[in-house]
Design a protein around this motif. Sequence first.
Motif, PDB file in Angstrom:
ATOM      1  N   MET A   1      21.401 -32.939   7.995  1.00 25.72           N
ATOM      2  CA  MET A   1      20.313 -32.802   8.948  1.00 25.72           C
ATOM      3  C   MET A   1      19.050 -33.441   8.362  1.00 25.72           C
ATOM      4  O   MET A   1      18.719 -33.260   7.212  1.00 25.72           O
ATOM      5  N   THR A   2      18.346 -34.166   9.179  1.00 26.16           N
ATOM      6  CA  THR A   2      17.139 -34.858   8.757  1.00 26.16           C
ATOM      7  C   THR A   2      15.943 -33.925   8.852  1.00 26.16           C
ATOM      8  O   THR A   2      15.780 -33.209   9.834  1.00 26.16           O
ATOM      9  N   ASN A   3      15.108 -33.941   7.833  1.00 24.69           N
ATOM     10  CA  ASN A   3      13.855 -33.188   7.895  1.00 24.69           C
ATOM     11  C   ASN A   3      12.849 -34.006   8.677  1.00 24.69           C
ATOM     12  O   ASN A   3      12.471 -35.090   8.269  1.00 24.69           O
ATOM     13  N   ARG A   4      12.434 -33.491   9.811  1.00 20.41           N
ATOM     14  CA  ARG A   4      11.492 -34.193  10.667  1.00 20.41           C
ATOM     15  C   ARG A   4      10.095 -33.676  10.384  1.00 20.41           C
ATOM     16  O   ARG A   4       9.907 -32.509  10.108  1.00 20.41           O
ATOM     17  N   LYS A   5       9.131 -34.549  10.478  1.00 23.67           N
ATOM     18  CA  LYS A   5       7.743 -34.161  10.291  1.00 23.67           C
ATOM     19  C   LYS A   5       7.056 -34.152  11.643  1.00 23.67           C
ATOM     20  O   LYS A   5       7.148 -35.118  12.403  1.00 23.67           O
ATOM     21  N   TYR A   6       6.421 -33.048  11.942  1.00 21.54           N
ATOM     22  CA  TYR A   6       5.690 -32.895  13.196  1.00 21.54           C
ATOM     23  C   TYR A   6       4.218 -32.694  12.894  1.00 21.54           C
ATOM     24  O   TYR A   6       3.861 -32.067  11.899  1.00 21.54           O
ATOM     25  N   ILE A   7       3.384 -33.254  13.749  1.00 21.67           N
ATOM     26  CA  ILE A   7       1.950 -33.082  13.595  1.00 21.67           C
ATOM     27  C   ILE A   7       1.377 -32.422  14.840  1.00 21.67           C
ATOM     28  O   ILE A   7       1.959 -32.468  15.921  1.00 21.67           O
ATOM     29  N   THR A   8       0.226 -31.817  14.668  1.00 22.42           N
ATOM     30  CA  THR A   8      -0.443 -31.141  15.780  1.00 22.42           C
ATOM     31  C   THR A   8      -1.260 -32.145  16.592  1.00 22.42           C
ATOM     32  O   THR A   8      -1.476 -33.282  16.183  1.00 22.42           O
ATOM     33  N   ARG A   9      -1.730 -31.668  17.696  1.00 23.17           N
ATOM     34  CA  ARG A   9      -2.612 -32.470  18.553  1.00 23.17           C
ATOM     35  C   ARG A   9      -3.867 -32.889  17.786  1.00 23.17           C
ATOM     36  O   ARG A   9      -4.299 -34.043  17.859  1.00 23.17           O
ATOM     37  N   THR A  10      -4.438 -31.958  17.040  1.00 29.87           N
ATOM     38  CA  THR A  10      -5.630 -32.256  16.248  1.00 29.87           C
ATOM     39  C   THR A  10      -5.338 -33.323  15.203  1.00 29.87           C
ATOM     40  O   THR A  10      -6.124 -34.271  15.028  1.00 29.87           O
ATOM     41  N   GLU A  11      -4.215 -33.188  14.521  1.00 28.70           N
ATOM     42  CA  GLU A  11      -3.843 -34.183  13.512  1.00 28.70           C
ATOM     43  C   GLU A  11      -3.622 -35.556  14.137  1.00 28.70           C
ATOM     44  O   GLU A  11      -4.013 -36.571  13.564  1.00 28.70           O
ATOM     45  N   LEU A  12      -3.009 -35.586  15.314  1.00 29.91           N
ATOM     46  CA  LEU A  12      -2.786 -36.854  16.001  1.00 29.91           C
ATOM     47  C   LEU A  12      -4.120 -37.499  16.374  1.00 29.91           C
ATOM     48  O   LEU A  12      -4.317 -38.695  16.163  1.00 29.91           O
ATOM     49  N   CYS A  13      -5.033 -36.702  16.896  1.00 30.45           N
ATOM     50  CA  CYS A  13      -6.342 -37.236  17.271  1.00 30.45           C
ATOM     51  C   CYS A  13      -7.069 -37.784  16.054  1.00 30.45           C
ATOM     52  O   CYS A  13      -7.692 -38.853  16.128  1.00 30.45           O
ATOM     53  N   GLU A  14      -6.986 -37.080  14.947  1.00 36.59           N
ATOM     54  CA  GLU A  14      -7.618 -37.570  13.717  1.00 36.59           C
ATOM     55  C   GLU A  14      -6.957 -38.873  13.263  1.00 36.59           C
ATOM     56  O   GLU A  14      -7.638 -39.817  12.868  1.00 36.59           O
ATOM     57  N   MET A  15      -5.636 -38.914  13.339  1.00 39.40           N
ATOM     58  CA  MET A  15      -4.894 -40.104  12.918  1.00 39.40           C
ATOM     59  C   MET A  15      -5.281 -41.326  13.760  1.00 39.40           C
ATOM     60  O   MET A  15      -5.450 -42.421  13.234  1.00 39.40           O
ATOM     61  N   LEU A  16      -5.419 -41.119  15.063  1.00 36.22           N
ATOM     62  CA  LEU A  16      -5.741 -42.217  15.982  1.00 36.22           C
ATOM     63  C   LEU A  16      -7.240 -42.440  16.138  1.00 36.22           C
ATOM     64  O   LEU A  16      -7.653 -43.390  16.804  1.00 36.22           O
ATOM     65  N   GLN A  17      -8.028 -41.545  15.571  1.00 32.48           N
ATOM     66  CA  GLN A  17      -9.480 -41.593  15.674  1.00 32.48           C
ATOM     67  C   GLN A  17      -9.929 -41.579  17.137  1.00 32.48           C
ATOM     68  O   GLN A  17     -10.722 -42.408  17.582  1.00 32.48           O
ATOM     69  N   ILE A  18      -9.385 -40.604  17.859  1.00 32.27           N
ATOM     70  CA  ILE A  18      -9.736 -40.409  19.262  1.00 32.27           C
ATOM     71  C   ILE A  18     -10.089 -38.942  19.480  1.00 32.27           C
ATOM     72  O   ILE A  18      -9.765 -38.088  18.661  1.00 32.27           O
ATOM     73  N   SER A  19     -10.718 -38.653  20.594  1.00 31.29           N
ATOM     74  CA  SER A  19     -11.047 -37.264  20.932  1.00 31.29           C
ATOM     75  C   SER A  19      -9.855 -36.591  21.609  1.00 31.29           C
ATOM     76  O   SER A  19      -8.939 -37.264  22.105  1.00 31.29           O
ATOM     77  N   LYS A  20      -9.903 -35.273  21.647  1.00 31.83           N
ATOM     78  CA  LYS A  20      -8.853 -34.524  22.355  1.00 31.83           C
ATOM     79  C   LYS A  20      -8.895 -34.833  23.852  1.00 31.83           C
ATOM     80  O   LYS A  20      -7.863 -34.838  24.508  1.00 31.83           O
ATOM     81  N   GLU A  21     -10.079 -35.102  24.362  1.00 33.70           N
ATOM     82  CA  GLU A  21     -10.217 -35.454  25.778  1.00 33.70           C
ATOM     83  C   GLU A  21      -9.516 -36.777  26.073  1.00 33.70           C
ATOM     84  O   GLU A  21      -8.855 -36.915  27.112  1.00 33.70           O
ATOM     85  N   THR A  22      -9.640 -37.733  25.165  1.00 31.88           N
ATOM     86  CA  THR A  22      -8.947 -39.014  25.350  1.00 31.88           C
ATOM     87  C   THR A  22      -7.445 -38.807  25.338  1.00 31.88           C
ATOM     88  O   THR A  22      -6.728 -39.350  26.196  1.00 31.88           O
ATOM     89  N   LEU A  23      -6.947 -38.004  24.415  1.00 33.38           N
ATOM     90  CA  LEU A  23      -5.511 -37.738  24.362  1.00 33.38           C
ATOM     91  C   LEU A  23      -5.041 -37.059  25.642  1.00 33.38           C
ATOM     92  O   LEU A  23      -3.994 -37.417  26.196  1.00 33.38           O
ATOM     93  N   SER A  24      -5.807 -36.116  26.150  1.00 32.71           N
ATOM     94  CA  SER A  24      -5.457 -35.451  27.413  1.00 32.71           C
ATOM     95  C   SER A  24      -5.405 -36.459  28.556  1.00 32.71           C
ATOM     96  O   SER A  24      -4.485 -36.420  29.384  1.00 32.71           O
TER      97      SER A  24
END
Length: 63
Positions: A1-24
């Motif tokens: 079984m592969t260990n998958r890495k999951y990130i939160t919405r906040t982490e994704l926004c930080e990674m992409l340098q976007i706001s939560k509103e933009t992601l929504s």
Amino acid sequence: MTNRKYITRTELCEMLQISKETLSRWHRVGIAPPVVKIEQTTRYDIDQVNAWMDAKTKTGEQK
């Protein structure tokens, strides 16, 4: 079984340098990376996020 890495919405926004509103907004219009629902939480598989970013880069689309 592969260990998958999951990130939160906040982490994704930080990674992409976007706001939560933009992601929504991206989710509403169907251009956000795919989500993984784990019970009541939303997570993003980092491999899928990277593939999504690669696809956007190859097509010349902006964030």
